[in-house]
Write a protein that holds these residues in place. Structure first.
Motif, PDB file in Angstrom:
ATOM      1  N   PRO A   7       0.826  -1.211   0.000  1.00  0.00           N
ATOM      2  CA  PRO A   7       0.000   0.000   0.000  1.00  0.00           C
ATOM      3  C   PRO A   7       0.854   1.253   0.000  1.00  0.00           C
ATOM      4  O   PRO A   7       1.989   1.259   0.491  1.00  0.00           O
ATOM      5  N   HIS A   8       0.334   2.305  -0.599  1.00  0.00           N
ATOM      6  CA  HIS A   8       0.976   3.613  -0.461  1.00  0.00           C
ATOM      7  C   HIS A   8      -0.101   4.679  -0.465  1.00  0.00           C
ATOM      8  O   HIS A   8      -1.293   4.384  -0.525  1.00  0.00           O
ATOM      9  N   HIS A   9       0.309   5.931  -0.337  1.00  0.00           N
ATOM     10  CA  HIS A   9      -0.634   7.031  -0.136  1.00  0.00           C
ATOM     11  C   HIS A   9      -0.986   7.652  -1.478  1.00  0.00           C
ATOM     12  O   HIS A   9      -0.349   8.621  -1.915  1.00  0.00           O
ATOM     13  N   GLY A  10      -1.965   7.112  -2.141  1.00  0.00           N
ATOM     14  CA  GLY A  10      -2.340   7.588  -3.458  1.00  0.00           C
ATOM     15  C   GLY A  10      -3.234   8.810  -3.407  1.00  0.00           C
ATOM     16  O   GLY A  10      -4.018   8.997  -2.482  1.00  0.00           O
ATOM     17  N   ARG A  11      -3.086   9.631  -4.448  1.00  0.00           N
ATOM     18  CA  ARG A  11      -3.941  10.814  -4.582  1.00  0.00           C
ATOM     19  C   ARG A  11      -4.100  11.121  -6.053  1.00  0.00           C
ATOM     20  O   ARG A  11      -3.147  10.989  -6.834  1.00  0.00           O
ATOM     21  N   LEU A  12      -5.299  11.534  -6.457  1.00  0.00           N
ATOM     22  CA  LEU A  12      -5.552  11.903  -7.846  1.00  0.00           C
ATOM     23  C   LEU A  12      -4.981  13.293  -8.094  1.00  0.00           C
ATOM     24  O   LEU A  12      -5.371  14.262  -7.440  1.00  0.00           O
ATOM     25  N   THR A  13      -4.024  13.376  -9.022  1.00  0.00           N
ATOM     26  CA  THR A  13      -3.356  14.638  -9.325  1.00  0.00           C
ATOM     27  C   THR A  13      -3.312  14.835 -10.831  1.00  0.00           C
ATOM     28  O   THR A  13      -2.702  14.034 -11.543  1.00  0.00           O
ATOM     29  N   HIS A  14      -4.009  15.864 -11.324  1.00  0.00           N
ATOM     30  CA  HIS A  14      -4.048  16.157 -12.757  1.00  0.00           C
ATOM     31  C   HIS A  14      -4.462  14.930 -13.569  1.00  0.00           C
ATOM     32  O   HIS A  14      -3.914  14.659 -14.641  1.00  0.00           O
ATOM     33  N   GLY A  15      -5.419  14.186 -13.042  1.00  0.00           N
ATOM     34  CA  GLY A  15      -5.955  13.036 -13.766  1.00  0.00           C
ATOM     35  C   GLY A  15      -5.198  11.743 -13.578  1.00  0.00           C
ATOM     36  O   GLY A  15      -5.579  10.713 -14.141  1.00  0.00           O
ATOM     37  N   TYR A  16      -4.131  11.743 -12.773  1.00  0.00           N
ATOM     38  CA  TYR A  16      -3.327  10.548 -12.541  1.00  0.00           C
ATOM     39  C   TYR A  16      -3.365  10.185 -11.062  1.00  0.00           C
ATOM     40  O   TYR A  16      -3.277  11.058 -10.193  1.00  0.00           O
ATOM     41  N   LEU A  17      -3.475   8.880 -10.787  1.00  0.00           N
ATOM     42  CA  LEU A  17      -3.400   8.419  -9.410  1.00  0.00           C
ATOM     43  C   LEU A  17      -1.926   8.272  -9.060  1.00  0.00           C
ATOM     44  O   LEU A  17      -1.225   7.430  -9.628  1.00  0.00           O
ATOM     45  N   THR A  18      -1.441   9.114  -8.141  1.00  0.00           N
ATOM     46  CA  THR A  18      -0.013   9.177  -7.835  1.00  0.00           C
ATOM     47  C   THR A  18       0.211   9.078  -6.335  1.00  0.00           C
ATOM     48  O   THR A  18      -0.718   9.241  -5.537  1.00  0.00           O
ATOM     49  N   ASP A  19       1.453   8.843  -5.950  1.00  0.00           N
ATOM     50  CA  ASP A  19       1.811   8.955  -4.544  1.00  0.00           C
ATOM     51  C   ASP A  19       1.654  10.411  -4.124  1.00  0.00           C
ATOM     52  O   ASP A  19       2.214  11.314  -4.765  1.00  0.00           O
ATOM     53  N   CYS A  37       9.101   3.556   1.342  1.00  0.00           N
ATOM     54  CA  CYS A  37       7.827   2.989   1.791  1.00  0.00           C
ATOM     55  C   CYS A  37       7.817   1.471   1.642  1.00  0.00           C
ATOM     56  O   CYS A  37       7.801   0.951   0.522  1.00  0.00           O
ATOM     57  N   HIS A  38       7.853   0.756   2.775  1.00  0.00           N
ATOM     58  CA  HIS A  38       7.870  -0.709   2.834  1.00  0.00           C
ATOM     59  C   HIS A  38       9.141  -1.311   2.250  1.00  0.00           C
ATOM     60  O   HIS A  38       9.313  -2.525   2.286  1.00  0.00           O
ATOM     61  N   ALA A  39      10.025  -0.479   1.715  1.00  0.00           N
ATOM     62  CA  ALA A  39      11.274  -1.014   1.164  1.00  0.00           C
ATOM     63  C   ALA A  39      12.255  -1.382   2.272  1.00  0.00           C
ATOM     64  O   ALA A  39      12.978  -2.374   2.166  1.00  0.00           O
ATOM     65  N   ARG A  40      12.288  -0.571   3.333  1.00  0.00           N
ATOM     66  CA  ARG A  40      13.242  -0.844   4.410  1.00  0.00           C
ATOM     67  C   ARG A  40      12.954  -2.165   5.105  1.00  0.00           C
ATOM     68  O   ARG A  40      13.864  -2.805   5.636  1.00  0.00           O
ATOM     69  N   SER A  41      11.687  -2.574   5.123  1.00  0.00           N
ATOM     70  CA  SER A  41      11.331  -3.813   5.827  1.00  0.00           C
ATOM     71  C   SER A  41      11.475  -5.056   4.956  1.00  0.00           C
ATOM     72  O   SER A  41      11.270  -6.178   5.436  1.00  0.00           O
ATOM     73  N   ARG A  42      11.838  -4.887   3.686  1.00  0.00           N
ATOM     74  CA  ARG A  42      12.064  -6.057   2.834  1.00  0.00           C
ATOM     75  C   ARG A  42      13.419  -6.673   3.151  1.00  0.00           C
ATOM     76  O   ARG A  42      14.364  -5.980   3.510  1.00  0.00           O
ATOM     77  N   TYR A 156      -8.518  -5.465   4.271  1.00  0.00           N
ATOM     78  CA  TYR A 156      -7.297  -5.130   5.007  1.00  0.00           C
ATOM     79  C   TYR A 156      -6.749  -3.772   4.576  1.00  0.00           C
ATOM     80  O   TYR A 156      -6.424  -2.927   5.414  1.00  0.00           O
ATOM     81  N   PHE A 157      -6.671  -3.545   3.271  1.00  0.00           N
ATOM     82  CA  PHE A 157      -6.116  -2.278   2.796  1.00  0.00           C
ATOM     83  C   PHE A 157      -7.096  -1.122   2.966  1.00  0.00           C
ATOM     84  O   PHE A 157      -6.709   0.041   2.787  1.00  0.00           O
ATOM     85  N   ALA A 158      -8.343  -1.413   3.326  1.00  0.00           N
ATOM     86  CA  ALA A 158      -9.317  -0.353   3.585  1.00  0.00           C
ATOM     87  C   ALA A 158      -9.222   0.173   5.012  1.00  0.00           C
ATOM     88  O   ALA A 158      -9.750   1.247   5.312  1.00  0.00           O
ATOM     89  N   THR A 159      -8.544  -0.572   5.899  1.00  0.00           N
ATOM     90  CA  THR A 159      -8.448  -0.131   7.283  1.00  0.00           C
ATOM     91  C   THR A 159      -7.576   1.120   7.376  1.00  0.00           C
ATOM     92  O   THR A 159      -6.676   1.334   6.558  1.00  0.00           O
ATOM     93  N   LYS A 160      -7.835   1.921   8.400  1.00  0.00           N
ATOM     94  CA  LYS A 160      -7.091   3.169   8.563  1.00  0.00           C
ATOM     95  C   LYS A 160      -5.827   2.994   9.402  1.00  0.00           C
ATOM     96  O   LYS A 160      -5.017   3.906   9.483  1.00  0.00           O
ATOM     97  N   ARG A 161      -5.671   1.822  10.016  1.00  0.00           N
ATOM     98  CA  ARG A 161      -4.466   1.604  10.804  1.00  0.00           C
ATOM     99  C   ARG A 161      -3.262   1.383   9.884  1.00  0.00           C
ATOM    100  O   ARG A 161      -3.410   1.144   8.688  1.00  0.00           O
ATOM    101  N   ARG A 162      -2.088   1.459  10.446  1.00  0.00           N
ATOM    102  CA  ARG A 162      -0.858   1.252   9.685  1.00  0.00           C
ATOM    103  C   ARG A 162      -0.851  -0.159   9.101  1.00  0.00           C
ATOM    104  O   ARG A 162      -1.152  -1.127   9.804  1.00  0.00           O
ATOM    105  N   LYS A 163      -0.523  -0.264   7.818  1.00  0.00           N
ATOM    106  CA  LYS A 163      -0.632  -1.555   7.127  1.00  0.00           C
ATOM    107  C   LYS A 163       0.719  -2.043   6.632  1.00  0.00           C
ATOM    108  O   LYS A 163       1.608  -1.253   6.335  1.00  0.00           O
ATOM    109  N   ASN A 164       0.827  -3.372   6.564  1.00  0.00           N
ATOM    110  CA  ASN A 164       2.012  -4.009   6.013  1.00  0.00           C
ATOM    111  C   ASN A 164       1.688  -4.448   4.588  1.00  0.00           C
ATOM    112  O   ASN A 164       0.629  -4.130   4.046  1.00  0.00           O
TER     113      ASN A 164
END
Length: 217
Positions: A7-19, A37-42, A156-164
């Motif tokens: 998961p990451h923090h997506g937002r619609l920006t100028h018609g594109y879904l971006t971080d 984002c999630h890279a350090r834990s790999r 799972y990805f709909a929850t607001k808590r911190r996700k793995n």
């Protein structure tokens, strides 16, 4: 662990879904970059294709965003890992005026405290990685690709808590091919990078001192 949903923090920006932070995965240049984002834990071996399943013989990440308005889960980036290098070596490949030096490589000199411990950058395969545009909706059919848990992937990805991450344990190549088929529909695209116009409106929280050259990507 070879293929994951992250998961990451997506937002619609100028018609594109971006971080929303213009940060990670960094998809405004080719190849895409992933360092924080999630890279350090790999595991350090993630990217070395040591255990399956694989996507064309590579480890891979399917980045997903949950839309709080539509309550829909989308895949908005397919990141097939081509190379893994120390983050400072990766940052040295980009001039100080490059947008990636401002938005992505914000770990040095205390610019972004939450990224100070990032030490590795993974580069995406240019030919196999892409941004599906529009992003592909993910339904409960994704359950056939993961191990059973108490919550479905969508819930799972709909929850607001911190996700793995969630690990793809079966038929990773089939999932990749499904997203490719989505992008082959009329009016859909596989983008090798997002236009910088979708990055400019996002103010970096920890900007570098040098001005950005918006003509290089």
């Amino acid at each position: 662990m070879a293929v994951i949903l992250a998961p990451h923090h997506g937002r619609l920006t100028h018609g594109y879904l971006t971080d929303r932070y213009g940060n990670d995965p960094y998809v405004w240049t080719s190849p895409f970059l992933w360092s924080h984002c999630h890279a350090r834990s790999r595991a350090p071996s993630f990217g070395s294709a040591t255990t399956g399943p694989f996507v064309y013989g590579h480890d891979a990440v399917f980045f997903v965003t949950h839309d709080q308005i539509t309550k829909q889960l989308f895949c908005d980036c397919v990141f097939v890992v081509a190379d893994v290098v120390p983050i400072n070596a990766a940052a040295a490949l980009y001039p100080p005026s490059h947008a990636a030096s401002h938005y992505h490589f914000d770990h040095g000199l205390g610019r972004n405290p939450s990224h100070q411990h990032s030490n590795t950058t993974r580069f995406a395969d240019r030919d196999l990685s892409f941004v599906p545009h529009p992003p592909m909706p993910i339904g409960n059919w994704i359950e056939s690709h993961v191990d059973r848990r108490g919550q479905t992937v969508v819930d799972y990805f709909a929850t607001k808590r911190r996700k793995n991450v969630r690990i793809i344990t079966r038929r990773a190549q089939e999932l990749y091919d499904r997203i490719v088929a989505w992008t082959d529909q009329p009016g859909h695209q596989r983008l090798s990078r997002l236009p910088l116009s979708s990055l400019q409106p996002i103010p970096p929280d920890y900007p570098a001192a040098q001005p950005i050259n918006w003509h290089i990507s």
